[in-house]
Design a protein around this motif. Structure first.
Motif, mmCIF file in Angstrom:
data_model
loop_
_atom_site.group_PDB
_atom_site.id
_atom_site.type_symbol
_atom_site.label_atom_id
_atom_site.label_comp_id
_atom_site.label_asym_id
_atom_site.label_seq_id
_atom_site.Cartn_x
_atom_site.Cartn_y
_atom_site.Cartn_z
ATOM 1 N N SER A 104 0.835 -1.190 0.000
ATOM 2 C CA SER A 104 0.000 0.000 0.000
ATOM 3 C C SER A 104 0.871 1.241 0.000
ATOM 4 O O SER A 104 1.877 1.300 0.681
ATOM 5 C CB SER A 104 -0.889 0.001 1.248
ATOM 6 N N SER A 149 -0.253 4.176 0.958
ATOM 7 C CA SER A 149 -0.962 5.201 1.707
ATOM 8 C C SER A 149 -0.030 5.960 2.653
ATOM 9 O O SER A 149 -0.348 7.055 3.079
ATOM 10 C CB SER A 149 -2.108 4.570 2.507
ATOM 11 N N SER A 195 -8.033 -0.229 3.331
ATOM 12 C CA SER A 195 -7.037 -0.305 2.260
ATOM 13 C C SER A 195 -7.186 -1.569 1.423
ATOM 14 O O SER A 195 -6.674 -1.639 0.316
ATOM 15 C CB SER A 195 -5.627 -0.261 2.840
#
Length: 172
Positions: A5, A7, A83
């Motif tokens: 991810s 993020s 996510s």
């Protein structure tokens, strides 16, 4: 299942950098190049992406890691539940489908000939289990003209559910 991810902070992405929008017909030389482009674009417009493969999930299942632990480790790796683009039920369904792919049916020419000759009465039994993989061993047994049991076919089953038995009897 591998989760990557973006993020969090990524030093490779500069906020002031001009980000190209995706267009039809774009060409990339590798999966990594596609992922890098899309991650950069996603971050620029305010969302994150996750790259996943089912291979790690299958390996963990074969190693005996439970589905809940498997799924929770992916959540920890991704940072938050939001996510992930799938839930625990999806992972469970995937593994159940993958397990069905591990079913095996066997009947050699001698067994097929024996079935033609002595197939009037067939016994089906799944009470035997292999120790290591806990897969039911399914036997198709007949009786010859001497009253002796003969093997007409057998299978290893990933589970004892309706779909698996339908597959087995169609294979039979």
């Amino acid at each position: 299942m591998e989760i990557d991810s973006n993020s969090g902070e990524n030093p490779l992405l500069n906020e002031s950098e001009k980000v190209e929008e995706p267009k039809r017909g774009m060409c990339f030389s590798s999966k990594q190049e596609v992922y890098t482009f899309y991650a950069k674009y996603a971050k620029h417009v305010g969302f994150s992406i996750a790259y996943k493969t089912q291979r790690r999930l299958e390996i963990n299942d074969q190693a005996g890691i439970g589905m809940s632990r498997n799924y929770n480790s992916m959540v920890v790796e991704a940072g938050v539940y939001e996510s992930l683009t799938f839930d625990e039920r999806d992972t469970r369904n995937y593994i159940n489908k993958a397990r069905r792919l591990r079913n095996l049916f066997w009947a050699d020419a001698m067994s097929r000939a024996a079935y033609e000759e002595f197939g009037d009465v067939v016994s089906f039994d799944t009470t035997y289990l292999t120790n290591k993989y806990d897969m039911p061993f399914a036997l198709f047994i007949g009786v010859n003209h001497h009253g002796q049991s003969i093997l007409l076919g057998c299978g290893l089953l990933s589970s004892e559910d309706t779909d698996t038995f339908v597959w087995l009897f169609k294979s039979w």
